[in-house]
Design an enzyme around this catalytic site. Structure first.
Site, PDB file in Angstrom:
ATOM      1  N   GLU A 100       0.816  -1.220   0.000  1.00  0.00           N
ATOM      2  CA  GLU A 100       0.000   0.000   0.000  1.00  0.00           C
ATOM      3  C   GLU A 100       0.847   1.266   0.000  1.00  0.00           C
ATOM      4  O   GLU A 100       0.809   2.061   0.947  1.00  0.00           O
ATOM      5  CB  GLU A 100      -0.971  -0.002   1.181  1.00  0.00           C
ATOM      6  N   GLU A 107      -7.022  -7.291  -0.669  1.00  0.00           N
ATOM      7  CA  GLU A 107      -7.475  -7.202   0.725  1.00  0.00           C
ATOM      8  C   GLU A 107      -8.910  -6.721   0.766  1.00  0.00           C
ATOM      9  O   GLU A 107      -9.302  -5.830   0.008  1.00  0.00           O
ATOM     10  CB  GLU A 107      -6.637  -6.195   1.525  1.00  0.00           C
ATOM     11  N   LYS A 139      -5.234  -6.484  16.311  1.00  0.00           N
ATOM     12  CA  LYS A 139      -5.808  -7.699  16.914  1.00  0.00           C
ATOM     13  C   LYS A 139      -7.329  -7.721  16.811  1.00  0.00           C
ATOM     14  O   LYS A 139      -7.944  -8.780  16.843  1.00  0.00           O
ATOM     15  CB  LYS A 139      -5.338  -7.879  18.358  1.00  0.00           C
ATOM     16  N   PHE A 140      -7.947  -6.539  16.696  1.00  0.00           N
ATOM     17  CA  PHE A 140      -9.414  -6.522  16.590  1.00  0.00           C
ATOM     18  C   PHE A 140      -9.907  -6.390  15.149  1.00  0.00           C
ATOM     19  O   PHE A 140     -11.086  -6.175  14.904  1.00  0.00           O
ATOM     20  CB  PHE A 140      -9.997  -5.401  17.461  1.00  0.00           C
TER      21      PHE A 140
HETATM   22  C1  GLA Z   1      -4.190  -2.152   4.894  1.00  0.00           C
HETATM   23  C2  GLA Z   1      -2.869  -2.890   5.008  1.00  0.00           C
HETATM   24  C3  GLA Z   1      -2.957  -4.120   5.844  1.00  0.00           C
HETATM   25  C4  GLA Z   1      -3.835  -3.924   7.048  1.00  0.00           C
HETATM   26  C5  GLA Z   1      -5.172  -3.465   6.583  1.00  0.00           C
HETATM   27  C6  GLA Z   1      -6.178  -3.308   7.689  1.00  0.00           C
HETATM   28  O1  GLA Z   1      -4.952  -2.497   3.858  1.00  0.00           O
HETATM   29  O2  GLA Z   1      -2.330  -3.212   3.758  1.00  0.00           O
HETATM   30  O3  GLA Z   1      -1.644  -4.469   6.257  1.00  0.00           O
HETATM   31  O4  GLA Z   1      -3.261  -2.960   7.870  1.00  0.00           O
HETATM   32  O5  GLA Z   1      -5.018  -2.198   5.984  1.00  0.00           O
HETATM   33  O6  GLA Z   1      -7.433  -2.931   7.188  1.00  0.00           O
END
Ligand code: GLA
Length: 702
Positions: A163, A319, A368-369
């Protein structure tokens, strides 16, 4: 990209062949758990139908615990286990979070804000993109990782960084300042050219040499807007250079392994259209807020963006949350059925891989949540059952893999215009790029019309209708292309505050919107932003066709003078009665519309429907109940229709009439009638005819 080893089609095919169908997976962080947990993980992955994992994204500190002391022993075991279970690794380059030793030895890699605050380690992405030390250490790590895993059977895809542009979009440190000056030197060649581009005679900013130039750090008042815009461009390029530095190493060491990085939907700092050509396959992370009404429409727009940035090729949803995230102020869980529905939505809009963040949440740490495929409570949970069911479903439709979507409507989007539009010192700060794009995208979505979201430089010849939603920055060249598109028979819809400035944020002279006035047949003298909550009555002009849109507008009320166009909608009410609010103009063989306010939802839909009718643009299906999304993915001699019922009403099902009978691919190809019944949140996946050719990809080592 001028790279003789760049063969995206081959690399895409290699990935498809490995996955053998629509991929399913997640971010996998086994290093956050005792080693024994992996045995259970792999068994559960088999149950869920996981075929691919994003691996080791934040494992830099474990793999290189001290300078040059690479230790792959742990991930060797993980990679071997993945290979043994037929799971593909989208293996990370591990450069998204510099390890403690690096920032201890080189605190100068830390990023600095516009206010001069040094951002500390302890989170992630704590690096200055221009830092030569960071780039060098990243390159060494990538070299080591790629060399170590080049022939590993689990390796199927490289996940570069993570990201880019999230958290830290730009750095204002002295190293960045020097890099910015280098970048400006390449862009402008001479300081005179820069002075001209930045209009530096304003407020005594004229530079005598590049050495005098700084990033637009916090200043007493608005820093020079052209400088701010160029700094956004520079920030994008600095991050892309980090990405390309890593990619070049991967291409050299593993020329046959495709490369991607995961973009974050809606992120402002990284120009997806600019980066896309350097990638083999595009990836998107998408987190629509389940608490937000119509969140799926914003998601839809980002899916149409990523697909089009990749030239229409299938993409990866790298994701999404299986349920709630942890980073909003209130993190809503997804209601039952929504994870499935939103996953299928991505497939409907061109994704070939569906992944989650994450497989299993850590016991500690900041996420963790965050939801996961295997919750803290274990696999005997609704979330795990749901994602496992989805895995089984996705496995039933290998014919979707590699198929494409053909739309006749283009909505233009441009990061440079976004950066410029959202600068300070404007008529109003309430005009935001993504909101304006959505104001135009949503009515098309509601009308069931498929949309491509493309850059203004895109080839427009396949489109019948082009939408320009408050594209503030528009080069004369791109404006001329729009004029030619209309002259050649196309339909165009342009909304207020489009075509106002050139690439340097200098106003196009002669009346707004400079280079679009002729095609639109109008001229705008003043912008007149409205206060929040103020609405203007709108009145459709009789004689301009059936049911001219009426309603209200808000946000903006421009002073439009007709110069050949006619008003289709006028402002009503005492002061502004009879002034044009929406116009239509015949230009050559086509039609160009202008919208000088933000019409309410119904009025906007009415205007867009008119433009579609003029352009001969049809919805995906002739009749669609409200809330039902339809998309067709076309393969070689067949197509697949995906229907998604986004409606929230729990009390009744929707009925959809199909023009021709189709097979229900989720019910083992049973013939359907021509009528499909969809319960709320239902999904139907319907093949075009009974004898689709067998999919071209084959499972490799399931
Ligand atoms: C981003 C990151 C992940 C994680 C998610 C949580 O997309 O790439 O590592 O932190 O957010 O939503």
């Amino acid at each position: 990209m001028n790279d003789t080893t760049h063969r995206p089609a081959d690399r895409q095919a290699a990935l498809r062949a490995r996955l053998g169908g629509i991929g399913l997976g997640a971010d996998y962080n086994p290093d956050q758990w005792p080693e024994a947990t992996r045995t259970e993980d792999l068994a559960l992955m088999a149950r869920a139908g996981v075929t691919v994992v994003n691996l080791a994204i934040f494992a830099g500190a474990r793999v290189e615990p001290a300078r040059d002391a690479y230790d792959f022993t742990y991930f060797d075991r993980v990679m071997d286990d993945l290979a043994a279970h037929g799971i593909t690794a989208d293996l990370a380059t591990m450069t998204a979070a510099p390890p403690p030793w690096l920032v201890t030895e080189h605190p100068e890699v830390l990023p600095v804000t516009a206010d001069g605050v040094v951002l500390s380690p302890g989170g992630r992405r704590h690096f200055c993109p221009s830092s030569p030390v960071f780039r060098d250490r990243a390159a060494r790590l990538v070299e080591a990782v790629a060399t170590h895993y080049r022939d590993h059977p689990a390796l199927g895809l490289w996940h570069v960084g993570n990201e880019y542009g999230c958290h830290v979009a730009e750095c204002f440190c002295d190293t960045s300042a020097a890099d910015f000056r280098r970048w400006l030197g390449e862009r402008y060649n001479s300081v005179d050219a820069l002075n001209d581009a930045w209009s530096t005679d304003f407020w005594s900013q004229r530079y005598a040499s590049f050495d005098q130039i700084l990033p637009p750090r916090t200043a007493p008042t608005y820093p020079n807007p052209s400088q701010q815009l160029d700094f956004k461009r520079f920030g994008n390029d600095a991050l892309r250079t980090c990405f390309e530095t890593e990619t070049a190493i991967l291409r050299r060491i593993t020329p046959d392994v495709p490369v991607t990085t995961n973009f974050l939907a809606g992120l402002k700092s990284v120009d997806i259209y600019d980066w896309a050509p350097t990638m083999d396959v595009l990836s998107l992370d998408s987190y629509p807020d389940p608490n937000r009404d119509q969140a799926h429409i914003g998601a839809a727009m980002s899916y149409d963006t990523i697909r089009c940035a990749g030239g229409g090729e299938p993409w990866l949803l790298t994701e999404q949350a299986p349920s709630a995230v942890n980073w909003r102020s209130r993190n809503a869980a997804k209601s039952p059925g929504r994870t499935r529905l939103w996953s299928w939505q991505a497939v409907a809009q061109g994704a070939d891989v569906i992944m989650y963040f994450q497989w299993r949440p850590s016991r500690g740490g900041a996420e963790k949540f965050h939801s996961r495929m295997v919750p803290h409570a274990g696999p005997d949970t609704r979330v795990f059952r749901d994602v496992a069911d989805l895995g089984r479903e996705l496995a039933r439709v290998p014919e979707l893999v590699g198929t494409r979507i053909h739309n006749r409507v283009a909505l233009l989007s441009d990061w440079h215009s976004r950066w410029a539009l959202e600068l300070d010192s404007h008529p109003s700060d309430a005009v935001r790029h993504s909101d304006r794009a959505l104001d135009h995208y949503a009515p098309l979505f509601d009308l069931g019309v498929g949309v491509d979201v493309v850059h203004p430089s895109a080839d427009l010849s396949d489109y019948r209708l082009v939408i320009v939603p408050s594209l503030y920055l528009l080069s004369t060249e791109h404006a001329d292309r729009l004029s030619r598109f209309v002259a050649g028979g196309g339909s165009l819809v342009v909304s207020f505050f489009s075509g106002i400035v050139d690439e340097c944020d200098r106003v196009h002279l002669g009346g707004y919107p400079g280079p679009l006035r002729e095609v639109l047949g109008i001229s705008v003298e003043e912008f007149r932003p409205a206060d929040a909550g103020v609405v203007f009555p709108l009145q459709g002009v009789s004689g301009s066709g059936d049911a001219p849109p009426t309603g209200t507008g808000d946000l903006r009320r421009e002073d439009v003078t007709l110069k050949g166009a006619r008003a289709e909608v006028e402002f009503a009410g005492a002061e502004w009665a009879g002034r044009p609010a929406a116009t239509v103009h015949t230009h050559g063989a086509g039609i160009a519309r202008y919208i000088a306010t933000r019409p309410d939802t119904a009025a906007m839909r009415g205007l867009i429907a008119r433009a579609c009718a003029d352009a001969g643009v049809e919805p995906v299906l002739p009749v669609l109940p409200r809330g039902v999304q339809a998309s067709i993915r076309t393969g070689d001699g067949y197509d697949v229709l995906v229907l998604l019922d986004h409606a929230d009403h729990a009390d009744h099902a929707d009925e959809v009439e199909l023009p021709t009978p189709r097979r229900d691919l989720l019910a083992d190809g049973q013939p359907t009638t021509r009528r499909v019944t969809l319960a709320p949140q239902a999904v139907a996946v319907l093949g075009s005819h009974p004898t689709e050719p067998a999919p071209t990809t084959t499972p490799e080592s399931a």
